[in-house]
Design an enzyme around this catalytic site. Sequence first.
Site, PDB file in Angstrom:
ATOM      1  CB  SER A 186      -2.536 -11.385   9.799  1.00 10.70           C
ATOM      2  OG  SER A 186      -3.049 -10.858   8.281  1.00 10.70           O
ATOM      3  CB  CYS A 242      -1.298  -0.038   1.074  1.00 10.67           C
ATOM      4  SG  CYS A 242      -1.965   1.605   1.737  1.00 10.67           S
ATOM      5  CG  ASP A 300      -8.801  -8.904  -2.146  1.00 14.75           C
ATOM      6  OD1 ASP A 300      -7.729  -8.393  -2.531  1.00 14.75           O
ATOM      7  OD2 ASP A 300      -9.094  -8.695  -0.234  1.00 14.75           O
ATOM      8  NE  ARG A 319      -5.544  -7.979  -1.089  1.00 13.05           N
ATOM      9  CZ  ARG A 319      -6.121  -7.772  -0.025  1.00 13.05           C
ATOM     10  NH1 ARG A 319      -4.628  -7.088   1.259  1.00 13.05           N
ATOM     11  NH2 ARG A 319      -7.266  -7.516   0.984  1.00 13.05           N
TER      12      ARG A 319
END
Length: 418
Positions: free
Chosen positions: A352, A246, A328, A330
């Site tokens: 996470s 990011c 998303d 990813r």
Amino acid sequence: MSVNRTGHIRLTSHPGAGAPSRFPIHWGAATAQERGPVIATVNAGSDRNAIGAHGGAYSVYRALAISSGAMNPLVRPDLTNTSPVTEFGPYPSWTDPKKIVSLDPWGARIASDFSKEIAEGVDIRPTIAVTKARLTLPEIGEAIDSGRLKIDGTVIHESRDVAVTKAALDPVWYLPGIAERFEVEETVLRRTLFEETGGMYPELVTRPDVSVFLPPIGGITLYIFGDPAAIADPARRLTCRVHDECNGSDVFGSDICTCRPYLTHGIEECIREAQNGGGGLIAYNRKEGRALGEVTKFLVYNARKRQPGGDQAATYFERTECVAGVQDARFQQLMPDVLHWLGIRRIDRFISMSDMKYDAIVGSGIEIGERVPIPAYLIPEDASVEMEAKKAAGYYSPEAPPTVEDLSKVVGRDLEDF
């Protein structure tokens, strides 16, 4: 400088354009020699056994350098003194064709494993490099000042910089394995890759015998804290954060998301683990904007803020899908490969909250002990919408997910349709 190598253009879609390479690839073989080198250089001629080009997205800049006359297209890298500062593996996962399909596990050992072939003029290039460095972060200085971290002279030096071992990995895709991971037919995968890149790589559809593809995408950078041997040692604890790029937050500190705070929190926890005799690992993936790109991400920012009622948790993911067509991109199925390259079998503390990452890692056979959410004091005010939306969508939290009333407080309006 002339950039025309042969005087004519040889299209890979023409019949007979690709003669069988002298170096067939046997993915998952027991040794590097049995597996064979990955050769994707244009200069390699008939020895070429992979689709795409070395350097991922940077191969386009190489083309610009050559076309402008600034670079000789026939130049080859001198690999003297470029060997890894720390050796990793080989581990059993390197020879399991189901564990690693998105990188070349032997990619850092080219100069040693294929020295004979290189000496004979075969253009073989590394796809992994390992070096040492130091990190300087203001957040680590703050952690020292607050007493959360201490200067030990080994992990954190007197100058307050942090010793790390770094590894850079370019993507190397074994197409049959990629297709299996995503549960699609390999022919469908190949055709889609060909069509959605504007026909950039015709070999994807014309050379089904070539099973390895070097895609034009960003790779992975690993930051290892403490003794690198601790990473794969089951007798020592491992703290790990898998972080997706990011740039706006990680580098420039934008406060609309939790990315940099979570990254630096992960670094702090990795340092603490290393100072306690274990290992710390940050796996940094180039997947800007949920792998949708920064332009799309900024468009989504505008859409979120300009919608009726302003930015709100209830429509956080919907606004992305409206702009990008998917929430998303990813798809964490390939993410655990780098952990298997490091020989990891257990992560004691996983920094996470993402269930997608957790499920992918555990599903690949790696055990996870504790899951560590970002501390509330690190969440910027403007990022509260993102955090509440993620919790409501199922992201891990030791607390109960937010209710409609909770989300209403975040955005300051009723969320009857949430």
